[in-house]
Enzyme design. Structure first.
Site, PDB file in Angstrom:
ATOM      1  N   THR A  67       0.836  -1.193   0.000  1.00  0.00           N
ATOM      2  CA  THR A  67       0.000   0.000   0.000  1.00  0.00           C
ATOM      3  C   THR A  67       0.877   1.250   0.000  1.00  0.00           C
ATOM      4  O   THR A  67       2.097   1.167  -0.171  1.00  0.00           O
ATOM      5  CB  THR A  67      -1.031  -0.062   1.152  1.00  0.00           C
ATOM      6  OG1 THR A  67      -1.921   1.045   1.009  1.00  0.00           O
ATOM      7  CG2 THR A  67      -0.381  -0.008   2.527  1.00  0.00           C
ATOM      8  N   LYS A  71       3.454   1.329  -3.806  1.00  0.00           N
ATOM      9  CA  LYS A  71       2.863   0.596  -4.933  1.00  0.00           C
ATOM     10  C   LYS A  71       3.654   0.723  -6.235  1.00  0.00           C
ATOM     11  O   LYS A  71       3.667  -0.199  -7.041  1.00  0.00           O
ATOM     12  CB  LYS A  71       1.428   1.067  -5.187  1.00  0.00           C
ATOM     13  CG  LYS A  71       0.428   0.617  -4.130  1.00  0.00           C
ATOM     14  CD  LYS A  71      -0.965   1.023  -4.581  1.00  0.00           C
ATOM     15  CE  LYS A  71      -2.033   0.595  -3.605  1.00  0.00           C
ATOM     16  NZ  LYS A  71      -3.384   0.763  -4.178  1.00  0.00           N
ATOM     17  N   ASN A  92      -0.151  -3.954  -6.187  1.00  0.00           N
ATOM     18  CA  ASN A  92      -0.724  -3.941  -4.831  1.00  0.00           C
ATOM     19  C   ASN A  92      -0.739  -5.333  -4.194  1.00  0.00           C
ATOM     20  O   ASN A  92      -1.109  -5.471  -3.034  1.00  0.00           O
ATOM     21  CB  ASN A  92      -2.130  -3.321  -4.820  1.00  0.00           C
ATOM     22  CG  ASN A  92      -3.187  -4.251  -5.379  1.00  0.00           C
ATOM     23  OD1 ASN A  92      -2.887  -5.192  -6.097  1.00  0.00           O
ATOM     24  ND2 ASN A  92      -4.436  -3.992  -5.044  1.00  0.00           N
ATOM     25  N   ASP A 108      -6.725  -3.855  -8.093  1.00  0.00           N
ATOM     26  CA  ASP A 108      -7.666  -2.742  -7.897  1.00  0.00           C
ATOM     27  C   ASP A 108      -8.714  -2.666  -9.010  1.00  0.00           C
ATOM     28  O   ASP A 108      -9.889  -2.363  -8.746  1.00  0.00           O
ATOM     29  CB  ASP A 108      -6.908  -1.409  -7.808  1.00  0.00           C
ATOM     30  CG  ASP A 108      -6.210  -1.235  -6.468  1.00  0.00           C
ATOM     31  OD1 ASP A 108      -6.673  -1.823  -5.468  1.00  0.00           O
ATOM     32  OD2 ASP A 108      -5.199  -0.504  -6.410  1.00  0.00           O
ATOM     33  N   ALA A 135      -7.475  11.940 -11.918  1.00  0.00           N
ATOM     34  CA  ALA A 135      -6.437  11.273 -12.722  1.00  0.00           C
ATOM     35  C   ALA A 135      -5.258  10.849 -11.850  1.00  0.00           C
ATOM     36  O   ALA A 135      -4.115  10.847 -12.293  1.00  0.00           O
ATOM     37  CB  ALA A 135      -5.977  12.200 -13.849  1.00  0.00           C
ATOM     38  N   GLY A 136      -5.531  10.452 -10.616  1.00  0.00           N
ATOM     39  CA  GLY A 136      -4.479   9.950  -9.722  1.00  0.00           C
ATOM     40  C   GLY A 136      -4.326   8.448  -9.860  1.00  0.00           C
ATOM     41  O   GLY A 136      -4.764   7.848 -10.850  1.00  0.00           O
ATOM     42  N   ASN A 158     -10.083  16.023 -15.198  1.00  0.00           N
ATOM     43  CA  ASN A 158      -9.262  16.230 -14.012  1.00  0.00           C
ATOM     44  C   ASN A 158      -8.966  17.709 -13.873  1.00  0.00           C
ATOM     45  O   ASN A 158      -8.803  18.419 -14.867  1.00  0.00           O
ATOM     46  CB  ASN A 158      -7.941  15.448 -14.151  1.00  0.00           C
ATOM     47  CG  ASN A 158      -7.199  15.387 -12.838  1.00  0.00           C
ATOM     48  OD1 ASN A 158      -7.780  15.034 -11.817  1.00  0.00           O
ATOM     49  ND2 ASN A 158      -5.929  15.751 -12.844  1.00  0.00           N
ATOM     50  N   ARG A 159      -8.908  18.167 -12.613  1.00  0.00           N
ATOM     51  CA  ARG A 159      -8.612  19.580 -12.358  1.00  0.00           C
ATOM     52  C   ARG A 159      -7.347  19.993 -13.097  1.00  0.00           C
ATOM     53  O   ARG A 159      -7.314  21.031 -13.743  1.00  0.00           O
ATOM     54  CB  ARG A 159      -8.467  19.783 -10.850  1.00  0.00           C
ATOM     55  CG  ARG A 159      -8.125  21.180 -10.448  1.00  0.00           C
ATOM     56  CD  ARG A 159      -7.967  21.278  -8.959  1.00  0.00           C
ATOM     57  NE  ARG A 159      -6.896  20.402  -8.470  1.00  0.00           N
ATOM     58  CZ  ARG A 159      -6.515  20.341  -7.195  1.00  0.00           C
ATOM     59  NH1 ARG A 159      -7.128  21.077  -6.294  1.00  0.00           N
ATOM     60  NH2 ARG A 159      -5.551  19.522  -6.826  1.00  0.00           N
ATOM     61  N   GLY A 246     -17.791   3.096  -1.937  1.00  0.00           N
ATOM     62  CA  GLY A 246     -16.389   2.734  -2.175  1.00  0.00           C
ATOM     63  C   GLY A 246     -15.876   1.564  -1.360  1.00  0.00           C
ATOM     64  O   GLY A 246     -14.779   1.053  -1.629  1.00  0.00           O
ATOM     65  N   GLN A 253     -11.017  -6.056  -3.876  1.00  0.00           N
ATOM     66  CA  GLN A 253      -9.629  -6.104  -4.368  1.00  0.00           C
ATOM     67  C   GLN A 253      -8.785  -7.060  -3.543  1.00  0.00           C
ATOM     68  O   GLN A 253      -7.730  -7.514  -3.989  1.00  0.00           O
ATOM     69  CB  GLN A 253      -8.996  -4.698  -4.424  1.00  0.00           C
ATOM     70  CG  GLN A 253      -8.828  -3.966  -3.100  1.00  0.00           C
ATOM     71  CD  GLN A 253      -7.680  -4.468  -2.229  1.00  0.00           C
ATOM     72  OE1 GLN A 253      -6.673  -4.940  -2.745  1.00  0.00           O
ATOM     73  NE2 GLN A 253      -7.827  -4.377  -0.919  1.00  0.00           N
TER      74      GLN A 253
HETATM   75  P1  ATR Z   1      -4.979   8.753  -5.683  1.00  0.00           P
HETATM   76  O1  ATR Z   1      -3.668   8.195  -6.112  1.00  0.00           O
HETATM   77  O2  ATR Z   1      -5.493   8.172  -4.400  1.00  0.00           O
HETATM   78  O3  ATR Z   1      -6.015   8.749  -6.764  1.00  0.00           O
HETATM   79  P2  ATR Z   1      -3.956  11.456  -5.999  1.00  0.00           P
HETATM   80  O4  ATR Z   1      -2.940  10.986  -6.956  1.00  0.00           O
HETATM   81  O5  ATR Z   1      -3.535  12.380  -4.922  1.00  0.00           O
HETATM   82  O6  ATR Z   1      -4.687  10.277  -5.258  1.00  0.00           O
HETATM   83  O7  ATR Z   1      -5.145  12.084  -6.824  1.00  0.00           O
HETATM   84  C1  ATR Z   1      -6.126  12.838  -6.237  1.00  0.00           C
HETATM   85  C2  ATR Z   1      -7.114  13.272  -7.297  1.00  0.00           C
HETATM   86  O8  ATR Z   1      -8.034  14.181  -6.694  1.00  0.00           O
HETATM   87  C3  ATR Z   1      -6.457  14.024  -8.456  1.00  0.00           C
HETATM   88  O9  ATR Z   1      -7.153  13.753  -9.639  1.00  0.00           O
HETATM   89  C4  ATR Z   1      -6.641  15.469  -8.025  1.00  0.00           C
HETATM   90  O10 ATR Z   1      -6.619  16.402  -9.069  1.00  0.00           O
HETATM   91  P3  ATR Z   1      -5.208  17.072  -9.545  1.00  0.00           P
HETATM   92  O11 ATR Z   1      -4.563  16.075 -10.439  1.00  0.00           O
HETATM   93  O12 ATR Z   1      -5.624  18.311 -10.227  1.00  0.00           O
HETATM   94  O13 ATR Z   1      -4.429  17.332  -8.286  1.00  0.00           O
HETATM   95  C5  ATR Z   1      -8.024  15.416  -7.426  1.00  0.00           C
HETATM   96  N1  ATR Z   1      -8.294  16.547  -6.550  1.00  0.00           N
HETATM   97  C6  ATR Z   1      -7.721  16.820  -5.368  1.00  0.00           C
HETATM   98  N2  ATR Z   1      -8.219  17.973  -4.863  1.00  0.00           N
HETATM   99  C7  ATR Z   1      -9.133  18.440  -5.764  1.00  0.00           C
HETATM  100  C8  ATR Z   1      -9.987  19.587  -5.831  1.00  0.00           C
HETATM  101  N3  ATR Z   1     -10.025  20.513  -4.856  1.00  0.00           N
HETATM  102  N4  ATR Z   1     -10.786  19.715  -6.910  1.00  0.00           N
HETATM  103  C9  ATR Z   1     -10.757  18.807  -7.893  1.00  0.00           C
HETATM  104  N5  ATR Z   1      -9.972  17.709  -7.905  1.00  0.00           N
HETATM  105  C10 ATR Z   1      -9.167  17.523  -6.848  1.00  0.00           C
END
Ligand code: ATR
Length: 280
Positions: A67, A71, A92, A108, A135-136, A158-159, A246, A253
């Protein structure tokens, strides 16, 4: 349970590892099936993760889950990495084979799809476009799962647009990137909406999204499970959309690893859900 010398042992490597629900989850199954085995938390700092993984066969462990934050590093420590884990870019689940080699898998995508199918069996991948927000790391697994299930079009938003573009370029398939500002328009005609962002998680603001344009037949799911019913799921359920929380992905998984290490196909039951929920 008193272990014998033949006990099958697996665990979860993380740093920190105290937040992981996996020992509770696997421990429940071990009890339930009366298996001579154990599943232990393994606190492994980042600079020791390769050593720790390479030591699994020598210790006689059957394997481990991996985890945060290990990963991606785990990909480099395995003798073999299965194709799905390669596409997701993360491992994972580690399985020590009979010959002492280590295989890296990623369960996953399986967990995401198994959870959808278990909770909403009527949902069909071919039913229409899916909208994926975020997109994380979690998004990668969801995108692979949806692509492999045969979803005809995946609208990825994605933001930070560059991260979505990069994911789409890497993964190919039916993924179409749309600007974050168009997330409400993107809901038109969708059959599935998946939130993989951290918005709506305990302590974070709710996802800024109005659902007016989403068909009421569309399935809505959130990979966040604390709280179990995020503001997104609550709003979706209130207007009549089917929802999947969720927690199912977390539980499902874990199934392939348990089967590989302990030789028993485990079941996700309402009792197990309740048992894991008690600890959230
Ligand atoms: P994980 O690996 O668990 O998916 P992460 O890589 O930290 O976590 O990804 C978090 C996701 O939440 C990303 O898509 C992030 O957008 P950015 O790529 O722009 O950072 C999104 N996220 C986090 N805060 C946000 C916000 N305030 N509004 C919109 N999207 C957000």
């Amino acid at each position: 349970m008193i272990l014998t010398a033949k006990a099958k042992v697996a665990g979860v490597m993380g740093w920190p590892v105290g937040h992981s629900r996996s020992p509770r989850l696997h421990g429940w199954w071990l009890d339930q099936y009366g298996i001579d085995g154990a599943y232990i938390p393994l606190a492994v700092p980042p600079d020791r993760v390769i050593d720790a993984i390479r030591a699994l066969p020598a210790l006689g462990l059957r394997g481990a889950n991996v985890t945060v934050p290990h990963k991606e590093a785990a990909l480099r420590a395995c003798d073999r990495v299965d194709p799905v884990a390669k596409r997701i870019g993360a491992v994972n689940t580690l399985v020590v084979a009979e010959d002492g080699t280590i295989e890296g898998r990623n369960t996953d995508a399986f967990g995401f799809m198994a959870s959808l199918k278990a909770d909403q069996p009527a949902w069909r991948a071919e039913a229409g476009p899916a909208v994926v927000l975020g997109a994380g790391g979690a998004s990668r697994a969801v995108l692979v799962a949806l692509t492999d299930a045969g979803v005809p079009e995946i609208r990825l938003l994605n933001r930070t647009a560059a991260r979505a573009e990069q994911l789409a370029a890497e993964l190919g398939g039916p993924i179409r990137v749309m600007p974050w500002e168009e997330r409400e328009a993107a809901l038109s005609g969708a059959a599935l909406l998946v939130n993989t962002t951290t918005q709506g998680m305990g302590g974070e603001p709710a996802l800024d999204l109005h659902l007016e344009r989403l068909p009421v037949t569309a399935l809505v799911t959130d990979i966040v499970y604390i709280p179990l019913h995020t503001p997104l799921l609550t709003a979706a359920a209130a207007r009549g959309n089917p929802i999947v929380d969720g927690l199912g992905m977390l539980l499902h998984q874990a199934r392939p690893g348990f089967e590989a290490w302990f030789g028993q196909v485990p079941e996700v039951t309402p009792e197990l859900r309740r048992f894991v929920l008690e600890s959230l």
